[in-house]
Design a protein around this motif. Structure first.
Motif, PDB file in Angstrom:
ATOM      1  N   MET A   1       7.352 -25.141  15.237  1.00 43.67           N
ATOM      2  CA  MET A   1       6.860 -23.921  15.894  1.00 43.67           C
ATOM      3  C   MET A   1       7.683 -22.726  15.444  1.00 43.67           C
ATOM      4  O   MET A   1       8.691 -22.378  16.032  1.00 43.67           O
ATOM      5  CB  MET A   1       6.905 -24.047  17.416  1.00 43.67           C
ATOM      6  N   PRO A   2       7.236 -22.101  14.393  1.00 40.93           N
ATOM      7  CA  PRO A   2       7.987 -20.956  13.855  1.00 40.93           C
ATOM      8  C   PRO A   2       7.954 -19.766  14.815  1.00 40.93           C
ATOM      9  O   PRO A   2       7.047 -19.656  15.646  1.00 40.93           O
ATOM     10  CB  PRO A   2       7.240 -20.609  12.567  1.00 40.93           C
ATOM     11  N   VAL A   3       8.938 -18.910  14.692  1.00 43.81           N
ATOM     12  CA  VAL A   3       8.958 -17.636  15.412  1.00 43.81           C
ATOM     13  C   VAL A   3       8.946 -16.554  14.345  1.00 43.81           C
ATOM     14  O   VAL A   3       9.980 -16.231  13.768  1.00 43.81           O
ATOM     15  CB  VAL A   3      10.209 -17.513  16.309  1.00 43.81           C
ATOM     16  N   TRP A   4       7.759 -16.019  14.056  1.00 43.06           N
ATOM     17  CA  TRP A   4       7.633 -15.077  12.959  1.00 43.06           C
ATOM     18  C   TRP A   4       8.028 -13.672  13.385  1.00 43.06           C
ATOM     19  O   TRP A   4       7.602 -13.199  14.436  1.00 43.06           O
ATOM     20  CB  TRP A   4       6.184 -15.031  12.435  1.00 43.06           C
ATOM     21  N   ILE A   5       8.834 -13.032  12.562  1.00 40.83           N
ATOM     22  CA  ILE A   5       9.132 -11.613  12.766  1.00 40.83           C
ATOM     23  C   ILE A   5       9.105 -10.925  11.402  1.00 40.83           C
ATOM     24  O   ILE A   5       9.201 -11.585  10.367  1.00 40.83           O
ATOM     25  CB  ILE A   5      10.523 -11.383  13.401  1.00 40.83           C
ATOM     26  N   ASP A   6       8.959  -9.609  11.439  1.00 41.81           N
ATOM     27  CA  ASP A   6       9.214  -8.795  10.254  1.00 41.81           C
ATOM     28  C   ASP A   6      10.704  -8.482  10.292  1.00 41.81           C
ATOM     29  O   ASP A   6      11.157  -7.654  11.094  1.00 41.81           O
ATOM     30  CB  ASP A   6       8.371  -7.519  10.321  1.00 41.81           C
ATOM     31  N   LEU A   7      11.465  -9.173   9.465  1.00 40.00           N
ATOM     32  CA  LEU A   7      12.923  -9.088   9.593  1.00 40.00           C
ATOM     33  C   LEU A   7      13.449  -7.694   9.245  1.00 40.00           C
ATOM     34  O   LEU A   7      14.434  -7.238   9.829  1.00 40.00           O
ATOM     35  CB  LEU A   7      13.594 -10.146   8.715  1.00 40.00           C
ATOM     36  N   PHE A   8      12.789  -7.016   8.317  1.00 40.41           N
ATOM     37  CA  PHE A   8      13.256  -5.673   7.958  1.00 40.41           C
ATOM     38  C   PHE A   8      13.090  -4.711   9.139  1.00 40.41           C
ATOM     39  O   PHE A   8      13.998  -3.974   9.495  1.00 40.41           O
ATOM     40  CB  PHE A   8      12.501  -5.163   6.721  1.00 40.41           C
ATOM     41  N   ARG A   9      11.914  -4.765   9.763  1.00 40.42           N
ATOM     42  CA  ARG A   9      11.699  -3.903  10.929  1.00 40.42           C
ATOM     43  C   ARG A   9      12.576  -4.330  12.095  1.00 40.42           C
ATOM     44  O   ARG A   9      13.054  -3.501  12.875  1.00 40.42           O
ATOM     45  CB  ARG A   9      10.223  -3.935  11.346  1.00 40.42           C
ATOM     46  N   PHE A  10      12.770  -5.622  12.241  1.00 42.36           N
ATOM     47  CA  PHE A  10      13.609  -6.152  13.318  1.00 42.36           C
ATOM     48  C   PHE A  10      14.994  -5.507  13.272  1.00 42.36           C
ATOM     49  O   PHE A  10      15.546  -5.106  14.304  1.00 42.36           O
ATOM     50  CB  PHE A  10      13.720  -7.670  13.160  1.00 42.36           C
ATOM     51  N   CYS A  11      15.524  -5.391  12.050  1.00 40.48           N
ATOM     52  CA  CYS A  11      16.837  -4.752  11.893  1.00 40.48           C
ATOM     53  C   CYS A  11      16.730  -3.235  12.053  1.00 40.48           C
ATOM     54  O   CYS A  11      17.504  -2.627  12.793  1.00 40.48           O
ATOM     55  CB  CYS A  11      17.431  -5.086  10.527  1.00 40.48           C
ATOM     56  N   GLU A  12      15.757  -2.651  11.361  1.00 39.01           N
ATOM     57  CA  GLU A  12      15.658  -1.188  11.340  1.00 39.01           C
ATOM     58  C   GLU A  12      15.385  -0.624  12.725  1.00 39.01           C
ATOM     59  O   GLU A  12      15.836   0.476  13.061  1.00 39.01           O
ATOM     60  CB  GLU A  12      14.554  -0.758  10.356  1.00 39.01           C
ATOM     61  N   GLU A  13      14.662  -1.376  13.543  1.00 36.79           N
ATOM     62  CA  GLU A  13      14.329  -0.880  14.874  1.00 36.79           C
ATOM     63  C   GLU A  13      15.289  -1.412  15.935  1.00 36.79           C
ATOM     64  O   GLU A  13      15.095  -1.184  17.135  1.00 36.79           O
ATOM     65  CB  GLU A  13      12.879  -1.252  15.208  1.00 36.79           C
ATOM     66  N   GLY A  14      16.299  -2.121  15.494  1.00 37.04           N
ATOM     67  CA  GLY A  14      17.315  -2.588  16.440  1.00 37.04           C
ATOM     68  C   GLY A  14      16.770  -3.509  17.519  1.00 37.04           C
ATOM     69  O   GLY A  14      17.172  -3.449  18.676  1.00 37.04           O
TER      70      GLY A  14
ATOM     71  N   ASP B   1      10.734 -16.516   9.451  1.00 33.47           N
ATOM     72  CA  ASP B   1      10.802 -17.454  10.574  1.00 33.47           C
ATOM     73  C   ASP B   1      12.203 -17.428  11.188  1.00 33.47           C
ATOM     74  O   ASP B   1      13.139 -18.035  10.668  1.00 33.47           O
ATOM     75  CB  ASP B   1      10.444 -18.862  10.089  1.00 33.47           C
ATOM     76  N   LEU B   2      12.313 -16.697  12.282  1.00 31.05           N
ATOM     77  CA  LEU B   2      13.606 -16.520  12.936  1.00 31.05           C
ATOM     78  C   LEU B   2      14.186 -17.851  13.415  1.00 31.05           C
ATOM     79  O   LEU B   2      15.374 -18.118  13.269  1.00 31.05           O
ATOM     80  CB  LEU B   2      13.417 -15.560  14.120  1.00 31.05           C
ATOM     81  N   LEU B   3      13.322 -18.702  13.966  1.00 30.94           N
ATOM     82  CA  LEU B   3      13.816 -19.967  14.511  1.00 30.94           C
ATOM     83  C   LEU B   3      14.306 -20.901  13.406  1.00 30.94           C
ATOM     84  O   LEU B   3      15.297 -21.616  13.580  1.00 30.94           O
ATOM     85  CB  LEU B   3      12.726 -20.641  15.347  1.00 30.94           C
ATOM     86  N   ALA B   4      13.640 -20.866  12.253  1.00 26.25           N
ATOM     87  CA  ALA B   4      14.100 -21.693  11.135  1.00 26.25           C
ATOM     88  C   ALA B   4      15.484 -21.244  10.671  1.00 26.25           C
ATOM     89  O   ALA B   4      16.319 -22.063  10.268  1.00 26.25           O
ATOM     90  CB  ALA B   4      13.109 -21.617   9.968  1.00 26.25           C
ATOM     91  N   GLN B   5      15.738 -19.929  10.748  1.00 23.48           N
ATOM     92  CA  GLN B   5      17.064 -19.435  10.363  1.00 23.48           C
ATOM     93  C   GLN B   5      18.110 -19.880  11.374  1.00 23.48           C
ATOM     94  O   GLN B   5      19.224 -20.239  11.004  1.00 23.48           O
ATOM     95  CB  GLN B   5      17.062 -17.905  10.241  1.00 23.48           C
ATOM     96  N   VAL B   6      17.749 -19.877  12.661  1.00 26.36           N
ATOM     97  CA  VAL B   6      18.666 -20.376  13.692  1.00 26.36           C
ATOM     98  C   VAL B   6      19.007 -21.841  13.395  1.00 26.36           C
ATOM     99  O   VAL B   6      20.176 -22.249  13.419  1.00 26.36           O
ATOM    100  CB  VAL B   6      18.041 -20.247  15.100  1.00 26.36           C
ATOM    101  N   GLU B   7      17.977 -22.626  13.083  1.00 28.10           N
ATOM    102  CA  GLU B   7      18.197 -24.046  12.762  1.00 28.10           C
ATOM    103  C   GLU B   7      19.114 -24.186  11.555  1.00 28.10           C
ATOM    104  O   GLU B   7      20.060 -24.986  11.548  1.00 28.10           O
ATOM    105  CB  GLU B   7      16.861 -24.735  12.498  1.00 28.10           C
TER     106      GLU B   7
END
Ligand SMILES: [Zn+2]
Length: 208
Positions: free
Chosen positions: A1-14, A127-133
């Motif tokens: 069960m992935p947790v998809w994010i736009d990682l660039f925006r995630f950082c840029e928008e804090g 996939d944020l959760l895959a990175q956590v793993e």
């Protein structure tokens, strides 16, 4: 069960995000433990940080996309000395710098100018959760032994040697002191502890 994010925006928008799943939802981590129903709690925060005193070729202050990850769970693994199962607490804190391309991330890893941050490659669909793993797996010790095994092991001496680099069940998570570098703002109260701990981390040397 992935947790998809736009990682660039995630950082840029804090942004920040957290969640909870079970070990069984993380297949690779599940291979490292006998107890698949253990909960995994995780937290993530992205931000843009301006590095004091570091400039790019145009003379502009260097900025980085930072991704802070934390996770807590409990794994059940077999003791290397007696073979009996033991609880291994996991208390992850990772600081990652997000790059556009593999080449940039590799170059950063080679330079190791800032070894507090491990370079990763970002994506618009990440996939944020895959990175956590991934981060949990990287932090896991290769082997674990009881501080004192519940049953004496016939072949071992009365003073068992602890193998260097191995974790023990009752080793307390290290509370790192705050590095007073003055460049951290803390918009996320719930990640305050993470940021403080991360600020003093030395980071992994062997990410690849
Ligand atoms: Zn043991």
């Amino acid at each position: 069960m992935p947790v998809w994010i736009d990682l660039f925006r995630f950082c840029e928008e804090g942004r920040s995000q957290d969640g909870e799943c079970l070990v069984r939802d993380l297949p690779r981590l599940g291979g490292e433990t006998a107890e698949l129903s253990a909960p995994v709690r995780w937290q993530a925060a992205g931000r843009i940080e301006t590095l004091a005193g570091v400039y790019d070729e145009q003379g502009a202050p260097r900025r980085r996309r930072a991704l802070y990850l934390a996770a807590q769970t409990q794994l059940t693994r077999d003791c290397d000395r007696c073979g009996q199962p033991m609880q291994v607490p996991v208390d992850l804190r990772s600081r990652l710098e997000v790059f556009d391309t593999e080449d940039e991330a590799d170059a950063a890893a080679m330079e190791a100018a800032d070894d507090e941050f491990d370079p990763i490659v970002g994506a618009r669909k990440f996939d944020l959760l895959a990175q956590v793993e991934e981060e949990i797996l990287l932090e896991l010790p290769a082997g674990v032994t009881h501080e004192v095994c519940p049953q004496p092991v016939a072949s071992s001496s009365t003073a068992p040697q602890r193998v260097a680099g191995q974790a023990t069940a009752d080793a307390a998570p290290q509370e790192a002191p705050v590095a007073g570098d003055g460049r951290t703002v803390r918009p996320f109260a719930q990640l305050d502890a993470l940021l403080k701990a991360g600020a003093a981390q030395t980071g992994r040397k062997s990410k690849k």
